[in-house]
Every structure is written in C-alpha cells, then in structure tokens.
Design a protein around this motif. Structure first.
Motif, mmCIF file in Angstrom:
data_model
loop_
_atom_site.group_PDB
_atom_site.id
_atom_site.type_symbol
_atom_site.label_atom_id
_atom_site.label_comp_id
_atom_site.label_asym_id
_atom_site.label_seq_id
_atom_site.Cartn_x
_atom_site.Cartn_y
_atom_site.Cartn_z
ATOM 1 N N GLU A 263 0.833 -1.208 0.000
ATOM 2 C CA GLU A 263 0.000 0.000 0.000
ATOM 3 C C GLU A 263 0.866 1.255 0.000
ATOM 4 O OE1 GLU A 263 -3.415 1.893 2.868
ATOM 5 O OE2 GLU A 263 -3.409 -0.283 2.596
ATOM 6 N N LYS A 264 1.940 1.210 0.782
ATOM 7 C CA LYS A 264 2.864 2.345 0.856
ATOM 8 C C LYS A 264 3.567 2.573 -0.486
ATOM 9 C CE LYS A 264 6.546 4.129 3.853
ATOM 10 N NZ LYS A 264 7.434 3.829 5.014
ATOM 11 N N ILE A 265 4.042 1.467 -1.090
ATOM 12 C CA ILE A 265 4.716 1.555 -2.388
ATOM 13 C C ILE A 265 3.736 2.018 -3.464
ATOM 14 C CG2 ILE A 265 5.882 0.229 -4.206
ATOM 15 C CD1 ILE A 265 7.667 0.511 -1.814
ATOM 16 N N LYS A 266 2.531 1.475 -3.430
ATOM 17 C CA LYS A 266 1.490 1.812 -4.411
ATOM 18 C C LYS A 266 1.185 3.314 -4.373
ATOM 19 C CE LYS A 266 -3.208 0.195 -5.635
ATOM 20 N NZ LYS A 266 -4.001 1.411 -5.480
ATOM 21 N N THR A 267 1.055 3.860 -3.173
ATOM 22 C CA THR A 267 0.764 5.294 -3.012
ATOM 23 C C THR A 267 1.872 6.143 -3.621
ATOM 24 O OG1 THR A 267 -0.482 4.865 -0.985
ATOM 25 C CG2 THR A 267 0.304 7.127 -1.326
ATOM 26 N N ALA A 268 3.118 5.760 -3.339
ATOM 27 C CA ALA A 268 4.267 6.509 -3.872
ATOM 28 C C ALA A 268 4.291 6.463 -5.398
ATOM 29 C CB ALA A 268 5.571 5.956 -3.305
ATOM 30 N N LEU A 269 4.083 5.280 -5.959
ATOM 31 C CA LEU A 269 4.096 5.125 -7.420
ATOM 32 C C LEU A 269 2.988 5.949 -8.063
ATOM 33 C CD1 LEU A 269 4.728 1.257 -7.675
ATOM 34 C CD2 LEU A 269 6.392 3.069 -8.166
ATOM 35 N N GLU A 270 1.830 5.959 -7.434
ATOM 36 C CA GLU A 270 0.702 6.739 -7.963
ATOM 37 C C GLU A 270 0.975 8.230 -7.934
ATOM 38 O OE1 GLU A 270 -3.030 3.702 -6.962
ATOM 39 O OE2 GLU A 270 -2.428 5.232 -5.485
ATOM 40 N N GLU A 271 1.859 8.637 -7.021
ATOM 41 C CA GLU A 271 2.254 10.052 -6.941
ATOM 42 C C GLU A 271 3.401 10.377 -7.895
ATOM 43 O OE1 GLU A 271 3.226 10.538 -2.838
ATOM 44 O OE2 GLU A 271 1.116 10.620 -2.180
ATOM 45 N N GLY A 272 3.828 9.376 -8.685
ATOM 46 C CA GLY A 272 4.910 9.594 -9.650
ATOM 47 C C GLY A 272 6.293 9.467 -9.052
ATOM 48 N N LYS A 273 6.388 8.890 -7.848
ATOM 49 C CA LYS A 273 7.692 8.685 -7.198
ATOM 50 C C LYS A 273 8.215 7.291 -7.521
ATOM 51 C CE LYS A 273 6.658 11.647 -3.221
ATOM 52 N NZ LYS A 273 6.396 11.655 -1.759
ATOM 53 N N SER A 274 9.543 7.172 -7.604
ATOM 54 C CA SER A 274 10.166 5.867 -7.803
ATOM 55 C C SER A 274 10.120 5.074 -6.502
ATOM 56 C CB SER A 274 11.623 6.040 -8.242
ATOM 57 O OG SER A 274 11.690 6.691 -9.489
ATOM 58 N N ALA A 275 10.116 3.761 -6.609
ATOM 59 C CA ALA A 275 10.075 2.906 -5.414
ATOM 60 C C ALA A 275 11.295 3.131 -4.528
ATOM 61 C CB ALA A 275 9.975 1.443 -5.823
ATOM 62 N N ARG A 276 12.442 3.494 -5.124
ATOM 63 C CA ARG A 276 13.654 3.700 -4.319
ATOM 64 C C ARG A 276 13.585 4.965 -3.461
ATOM 65 N NH1 ARG A 276 14.851 4.911 -9.453
ATOM 66 N NH2 ARG A 276 15.827 6.896 -9.969
ATOM 67 N N GLU A 277 12.594 5.814 -3.722
ATOM 68 C CA GLU A 277 12.422 7.031 -2.919
ATOM 69 C C GLU A 277 11.646 6.766 -1.635
ATOM 70 O OE1 GLU A 277 11.517 10.782 -5.105
ATOM 71 O OE2 GLU A 277 11.382 9.461 -6.858
ATOM 72 N N VAL A 278 11.058 5.569 -1.521
ATOM 73 C CA VAL A 278 10.272 5.222 -0.334
ATOM 74 C C VAL A 278 11.212 4.716 0.760
ATOM 75 C CG1 VAL A 278 8.400 3.798 0.571
ATOM 76 C CG2 VAL A 278 8.331 4.591 -1.808
ATOM 77 N N GLU A 279 11.129 5.328 1.942
ATOM 78 C CA GLU A 279 12.000 4.920 3.056
ATOM 79 C C GLU A 279 11.459 3.632 3.676
ATOM 80 O OE1 GLU A 279 12.972 7.871 5.933
ATOM 81 O OE2 GLU A 279 13.365 9.419 4.426
ATOM 82 N N LEU A 280 12.349 2.618 3.747
ATOM 83 C CA LEU A 280 11.958 1.314 4.278
ATOM 84 C C LEU A 280 12.988 0.818 5.271
ATOM 85 C CD1 LEU A 280 10.995 -0.421 0.891
ATOM 86 C CD2 LEU A 280 9.420 0.657 2.497
ATOM 87 N N ASP A 281 12.552 0.051 6.265
ATOM 88 C CA ASP A 281 13.509 -0.568 7.174
ATOM 89 C C ASP A 281 14.056 -1.839 6.509
ATOM 90 O OD1 ASP A 281 11.628 -2.638 7.520
ATOM 91 O OD2 ASP A 281 10.767 -1.695 9.296
ATOM 92 N N ASP A 282 15.035 -2.475 7.155
ATOM 93 C CA ASP A 282 15.709 -3.638 6.565
ATOM 94 C C ASP A 282 14.745 -4.776 6.246
ATOM 95 O OD1 ASP A 282 18.066 -2.302 6.713
ATOM 96 O OD2 ASP A 282 18.805 -3.313 8.512
ATOM 97 N N GLU A 283 13.793 -5.005 7.146
ATOM 98 C CA GLU A 283 12.836 -6.104 6.955
ATOM 99 C C GLU A 283 11.981 -5.863 5.703
ATOM 100 O OE1 GLU A 283 9.265 -8.451 9.362
ATOM 101 O OE2 GLU A 283 10.164 -6.636 10.231
ATOM 102 N N LYS A 284 11.517 -4.633 5.545
ATOM 103 C CA LYS A 284 10.678 -4.305 4.385
ATOM 104 C C LYS A 284 11.492 -4.288 3.094
ATOM 105 C CE LYS A 284 7.170 -1.846 7.026
ATOM 106 N NZ LYS A 284 6.663 -0.535 7.475
ATOM 107 N N GLU A 285 12.767 -3.892 3.204
ATOM 108 C CA GLU A 285 13.664 -3.925 2.035
ATOM 109 C C GLU A 285 13.757 -5.347 1.491
ATOM 110 O OE1 GLU A 285 15.303 -1.859 0.197
ATOM 111 O OE2 GLU A 285 15.573 0.015 1.282
ATOM 112 N N LYS A 286 13.856 -6.327 2.417
ATOM 113 C CA LYS A 286 13.964 -7.732 1.999
ATOM 114 C C LYS A 286 12.691 -8.183 1.284
ATOM 115 C CE LYS A 286 17.232 -9.261 5.548
ATOM 116 N NZ LYS A 286 17.397 -10.020 6.804
ATOM 117 N N ILE A 287 11.544 -7.756 1.795
ATOM 118 C CA ILE A 287 10.270 -8.144 1.173
ATOM 119 C C ILE A 287 10.172 -7.561 -0.230
ATOM 120 C CG2 ILE A 287 7.745 -7.942 1.297
ATOM 121 C CD1 ILE A 287 8.033 -7.804 4.371
#
Length: 362
Positions: A163-187
C-alpha cells in the motif's frame, strides 16, 4: 555485478556500450537499432593486483568483472508496449543497477526522438515508464494480498508495504524514494521493481565539453539526481570510443593530452561500486592474484564463501593484512616477521583492499 544501460533512442547508449566492452554492438542513427540486449563483460581495473602479482610472482592475474547489458532505447508508452517496450522493460528487471544515458549535447545531425534536447524531460519519460510498469505489478499483487490477508494475518506486513509503495508510485515517485527498514527492504526485493533499482545518470557530452565546467544540461541532471540520491557521471561516448581503440600506454598518453585523470569506464565502475556498496578483497600466491567483490560490511565467513561455499561452512579464521602494509613490507614472509598479519575471526568485517588467506575445515 550486472549493469543495464538504458536511455531514449539515439542518446549514445550503444556507442558507450561498444566503448566500454569493445563488443561491437550496432550503433545507428535511428530508433530501435538494438532489440535483443547485447551483453559485454568488462574487467574492473585494479592496479593493486599488478603490484601484488609481482610480490607473489603469480602465474596469472584474475580481475573481478562487471556485465554490461545494452538495453534497447525506451520511448514514451513503453509500459504499454510502445516500441517493443514490454520486452525491453523485462530486460531491465535482470540487472543490479541502471546506467541511464542522458543526451547532454547539441547536434542537429543526430535525431532526437522528441525533436529537442531536454535531459530532465528525457529522464522523467523513462522513469515514468518504469513507475507505470511497477504500478501494474504492485496493483496485481496488492489486490491478491488484501484478500488473503483477511484470513492470513502474517500477510498484513506485506499488505501495508504494498500500500505504501502503491501510493508513492501513484504520486509519480520511484520505489527507491520510499523509506523502508531492513525487513521491508527484503520483502520488496522479491518483486524486482524497476524503479527500486539504483541509478547512475551518465551525461553524454560533446568531446570539446568534457574538460570544461558542467554545461547547463549537466547541471540540471545533477540537481535532479541530488533529490533521489542517485549518482552522476559525465562522459563523452565518442571519446570513450577513441580510448577503446588504443593500447594501455596510448590510453594514458591520450588521457593526459585531454587533461583527464581517468576514463569514463573508470568513473562508471567507481560510481557503481559506491552506489551498490561494494568493495574488493584480494587473494595472492604463486598460482594467481585475484580480486573478489563483496558487499561493504560483509564479515569474514561471507567473504570466504565468495571463493567457495565449503570455506564459509568450515570457516576457522582469516589471516589478514592490508594491501598498503603488505606492499610496504615487500613480501608475505617479511610481513609475517613484522607481525603485520592479523588472525581474524568470524565477526571480522572485511575492509576494501584486505589481502586474506582463509583457514577452514573441509
């Protein structure tokens, strides 16, 4: 390490690829000259290996290497299949990082697919295609996970992340711009999202501009990259093509005449190592002197596993000395006599340029 060279048609991608790899990819003044990705393997230059090879009297030197993928020119609408776009986007999914070649020179004899030179427009056109492709993938997965998460509580984290990634993408942001912790990075790594891949913007400038201050096009690219933490390298693909045709001595002389400290390839390799957080450790002996690439922060057993999985499983210790100390000592025997070789255990974090002999149980 796999790097994918992307960009709009006619920005100098294939010229750069040819220069970097001497692979002879077709470089033509019309869109889609490249359809299937060309692949070239390049040794990573490392002067330390030559020095250590002399010290050890090695029979051969084995450099670490990078695979460059020359991916066909993307155009607006690629995520919807324009210009064979879906095929090209799937090729990008296989690489570790994206080398995005951006045209930063004027030349009325070379066609621009959009009719004018505007590097930021060009960058955003390609970034949007990557984002659109990712959004389609995330949307599909999200709808499935939302349904399953009602019964399987373990999927709640993935649902929230999507949901967090989807929101960012819909706003025209790249997925790498979303701040994630290590656990979420792995997912998120499991999805191989295109816009999550680190990017090096390669500003392709005219030959006469390479040794001057940044032109207005390059300045704009630097400002853009700073916002997302991406790397910028300024090169001239034409000069790289000239350098590729020379032997080592001629290259040095040519670079000196141009007033350059290093080639575009050297700059690109350093930038990619920095971007991906990579370092090299070295093994040396009479048989060979070899560089091995690992992630910065890797511990000794992980480094041993790069050589062979048995060495990681049976790791006992790592006899380690820095490159600088070994060169100053003049030989491994002299370094040992001076007490410069350290015995490191499983928790030792390997440093760039460490020269190591691993001890292990079979």
């Amino acid at each position: 390490m796999k790097l994918g060279i992307v960009g709009l048609p006619n920005v100098g991608k294939s010229t750069l690829f040819n220069a970097l790899t001497s692979a002879g990819a077709e470089a033509a003044n019309y869109p889609f000259a490249t359809i299937e990705p060309n692949v070239g393997v390049v040794n990573v230059p490392d002067e330390r290996l030559e020095v250590l090879s002399e010290i050890s009297n090695s029979e051969r030197i084995v450099y670490t290497n990078i695979e460059f993928y020359d991916i066909a020119g993307l155009v607006k609408g690629a995520s919807k299949g324009e210009g064979l776009g879906n095929q090209f986007l799937s090729n990008i999914r296989e690489v570790d990082a994206i080398v995005h070649v951006v045209r930063c020179f004027d030349d009325e004899n070379i066609i621009h697919v959009d009719g004018s030179i505007d590097p930021i427009r060009d960058i955003e056109n390609i970034n949007l295609e990557l984002i659109f492709s990712d959004l389609e993938q995330v949307d599909n997965r999200y709808s499935k996970v939302v349904k399953k998460a009602r019964a399987e509580k373990s999927l709640a984290k993935e649902r929230d992340l999507l949901e967090k990634i989807k929101t960012a993408l819909e706003e025209g942001k790249s997925a790498r711009e979303v701040e994630l912790d290590d656990e979420k990075e792995k997912i998120i790594k499991n999805y191989s999202l295109l816009s999550a891949k680190p990017v090096i913007y390669v500003c392709n400038v005219a030959e006469e501009e390479l040794t001057k201050d940044d032109n207005e096009y390059v300045k704009k690219v630097r400002e853009y990259a700073e916002k997302t933490g991406d790397e910028v390298v300024v090169i001239s693909a034409e000069i790289e093509a000239e350098i590729a045709a020379l032997d080592d001595d001629e290259k040095e002389l040519f670079l000196e005449e141009l007033g350059l400290d290093s080639s575009g390839l050297d700059k690109l390799i350093k930038s990619s190592y920095r971007l991906l957080g990579l370092i090299s450790f070295i093994t040396t002996g009479e048989m060979e002197t070899r560089a091995w690439t690992i992630k910065r922060g890797s511990k000794a057993p992980t480094a041993a596993g790069k050589i062979h999985t048995d060495m990681e499983r049976g790791f006992i210790k790592a006899d380690t000395i820095s490159y600088k100390d070994l060169v100053e000592a003049g030989s491994v025997a002299k370094a040992r006599d001076k007490g410069l070789i350290r015995s490191e255990g499983k928790e030792y974090v390997v440093e760039d340029g460490d020269v190591i002999v691993f001890k292990f149980n079979v």
